[in-house]
Scaffold this motif. Structure first.
Motif, mmCIF file in Angstrom:
data_model
loop_
_atom_site.group_PDB
_atom_site.id
_atom_site.type_symbol
_atom_site.label_atom_id
_atom_site.label_comp_id
_atom_site.label_asym_id
_atom_site.label_seq_id
_atom_site.Cartn_x
_atom_site.Cartn_y
_atom_site.Cartn_z
ATOM 1 N N GLU A 1 -7.958 81.563 32.427
ATOM 2 C CA GLU A 1 -8.984 80.581 32.788
ATOM 3 C C GLU A 1 -9.625 79.996 31.535
ATOM 4 O O GLU A 1 -9.840 78.777 31.441
ATOM 5 N N LYS B 1 -8.252 79.798 28.578
ATOM 6 C CA LYS B 1 -7.264 78.978 27.861
ATOM 7 C C LYS B 1 -7.061 77.625 28.530
ATOM 8 O O LYS B 1 -6.719 76.642 27.861
ATOM 9 N N LEU B 2 -7.257 77.557 29.836
ATOM 10 C CA LEU B 2 -7.162 76.258 30.517
ATOM 11 C C LEU B 2 -8.240 75.309 30.008
ATOM 12 O O LEU B 2 -8.001 74.100 29.847
ATOM 13 N N PRO C 1 -7.437 75.410 25.187
ATOM 14 C CA PRO C 1 -6.115 75.889 24.760
ATOM 15 C C PRO C 1 -6.019 76.035 23.251
ATOM 16 O O PRO C 1 -6.721 75.367 22.500
ATOM 17 N N SER D 1 -2.142 80.526 26.151
ATOM 18 C CA SER D 1 -2.331 79.086 26.328
ATOM 19 C C SER D 1 -1.070 78.444 26.881
ATOM 20 O O SER D 1 -1.142 77.556 27.741
ATOM 21 N N ALA E 1 -0.876 79.434 30.486
ATOM 22 C CA ALA E 1 -1.858 78.648 31.233
ATOM 23 C C ALA E 1 -1.339 77.232 31.479
ATOM 24 O O ALA E 1 -1.532 76.671 32.569
ATOM 25 N N ALA E 2 -0.673 76.671 30.483
ATOM 26 C CA ALA E 2 -0.122 75.327 30.637
ATOM 27 C C ALA E 2 0.979 75.296 31.690
ATOM 28 O O ALA E 2 1.083 74.344 32.480
ATOM 29 N N TYR F 1 1.131 77.262 34.243
ATOM 30 C CA TYR F 1 0.430 77.348 35.523
ATOM 31 C C TYR F 1 -0.141 75.986 35.912
ATOM 32 O O TYR F 1 0.028 75.538 37.054
ATOM 33 N N ARG F 2 -0.782 75.316 34.968
ATOM 34 C CA ARG F 2 -1.372 74.004 35.226
ATOM 35 C C ARG F 2 -0.311 72.999 35.667
ATOM 36 O O ARG F 2 -0.541 72.158 36.558
ATOM 37 N N ARG G 1 -0.566 81.376 39.510
ATOM 38 C CA ARG G 1 -1.600 81.992 38.693
ATOM 39 C C ARG G 1 -1.298 83.479 38.463
ATOM 40 O O ARG G 1 -1.471 84.008 37.354
#
Length: 416
Positions: free
Chosen positions: A214, A216-217, A220, A226, A229-230, A232-233, A239
């Motif tokens: 969270e 890192k979103l 980043p 990071s 997280a990217a 996931y985004r 998640r």
């Protein structure tokens, strides 16, 4: 010829894992070596063993048979399948409570898809660039050791904190949290951990990694979390998958290497001529060769890779039926005379590159370049800077991790 190895008589099925001989703490358990010797000599390469939950998967000890099965797509790592031979109650607990499989328990093509997302961070070129920072970290920990009292516990002074710091840097998480994740990770490595204790530790770690993702979103950086997280985004990972990948790297990145460092130091101290070869050589190839030999000789994942057959598989004239579990201990392959002559002898000049300490096939350890680098830097630096390093107690008084998934030492008192 009929061999007792093929028996399914519950009375004669040996328990696995088998106890080591305290007089030879680096060697495979004597009973396991006997079974391996009989399998090598016989025409029946499989035998049943009984694991902690009472189930009786097949034990596969021979080098070639292990490589064949570890490379066979009909041998699955999916722990959700009935009959899977779990390493410990904690592994079953995690599998039963998980809503979706973690990376380590995925088969291709999903496994390959996710592996590609993170493999770049473990490339030889990327890992080589870590050497200067790793050297500084190692020197800092040794400086602290030299400035403090003697004797010192090398596990907590160097072997454990160094890999923890490395994995924190790799993931991009605060090093001040290392005691939290070390403590929680250790729970899952114990055979005696209770179901609720395991579940609580696992979810605490997942929640921790989720909170880091969270962060890192929002902010980043150039680190592994990071990148996860990217993914996931962008919808490439859920998640939970992103957090689970972080947890895998976090746990594997410090627990295995820490134990390997401590055992390697102990083994070299017990073999002075091999230690001298490592300490006194300026040739980096000697150090690299020593690391491969130590990986072979020690094989810290000592309770075996686990698989389950998706279809009937014939090997060596015997049939593994669909739904039957497999236990594949690399330690026997790494001590097989035909591939590693005189395997009881630690020989840092041996060409041991064919060892299976990191597994084999599509699931072999992704982080092995980092582990090799850490071992090279630590062993090359420690004995050069403290040439008189020695055990501060007798070998037989050391506390080895016979009760865990990863073999190692709880403490390693040393002096100089």
């Amino acid at each position: 010829m009929t061999s007792s190895l093929a028996t399914t008589d519950n009375e004669s099925v040996p328990d696995f894992p088998m106890p080591r001989d305290a007089r030879c703490p680096f060697a495979p358990p004597p009973q396991l070596r006997e079974l391996h010797t009989e399998q090598v000599r016989s025409d029946q390469p499989l035998t049943k063993v009984r694991i902690w939950d009472g189930s009786t998967p097949w034990l596969v000890t021979r080098y070639d048979d292990q490589r064949t099965l570890l490379a066979d797509p009909r041998c699955s790592v999916d722990q959700r399948r009935p009959g899977f031979p779990y390493m410990s109650p904690s592994f079953r607990e995690v599998a039963e409570r998980g809503s979706e499989p973690a990376f380590l328990t995925m088969d291709d093509p999903e496994h390959a898809r996710i592996r590609r997302m993170i493999s770049g961070a473990f490339s030889i070129k990327h890992v080589a660039a870590m050497r200067p920072a790793l050297q500084r970290m190692t020197d800092d920990f040794i400086d602290t050791m030299l400035a403090g009292p003697k004797p010192v516990d090398l596990v907590h002074a160097l072997a454990l904190p160094l890999p923890s710091l490395v994995v924190c840097e790799l993931l991009g998480i605060p090093y001040e949290d290392h005691e939290f994740f070390q403590t929680k990770s250790e729970v899952g490595m114990r055979h005696d951990a209770g179901r609720e204790e395991v579940a609580a530790a696992h979810h605490a770690l997942l929640d921790y990694l989720d909170s880091q993702i969270e962060a890192k979103l929002a902010n980043p950086a150039d680190d592994m979390l990071s990148k996860l997280a990217a993914h996931y985004r962008d919808g490439d990972l859920t998640r939970r998958q992103a957090a689970s990948m972080g947890l895998l790297i976090l746990g594997a990145g410090h627990e295995t290497t820490a134990n390997m460092i401590a055992l390697s130091v102990t083994a070299l101290l017990e073999h002075p001529e091999q230690l001298a070869a490592v300490r006194d050589s300026d040739d980096p190839k000697v150090l690299a060769s020593a690391v491969e030999e130590l990986l072979r000789y020690l094989t810290i994942i000592h309770i075996g890779n686990r698989r389950i057959a998706l279809e009937d598989i014939e090997i060596g004239g015997q049939t593994i039926r669909a739904g039957e579990g497999l236990v594949i201990p690399s330690i026997t392959a790494n001590w097989e005379e035909a591939f590693f002559p005189d395997p009881d002898r630690l020989d840092v000049h041996r060409d041991a590159r064919r060892h299976q300490a990191f597994g084999f096939g599509i699931h072999q350890c992704l982080g092995q370049p980092v582990a090799r680098l850490e071992l090279e830097v630590v062993l090359g630096t420690l004995f050069r800077r403290i040439p008189t390093l020695r055990l501060a107690t007798d070998l037989e008084k050391l506390s080895f991790k016979n009760d865990g998934i990863v073999y190692g030492l709880y403490e390693l008192p040393v002096t100089w």
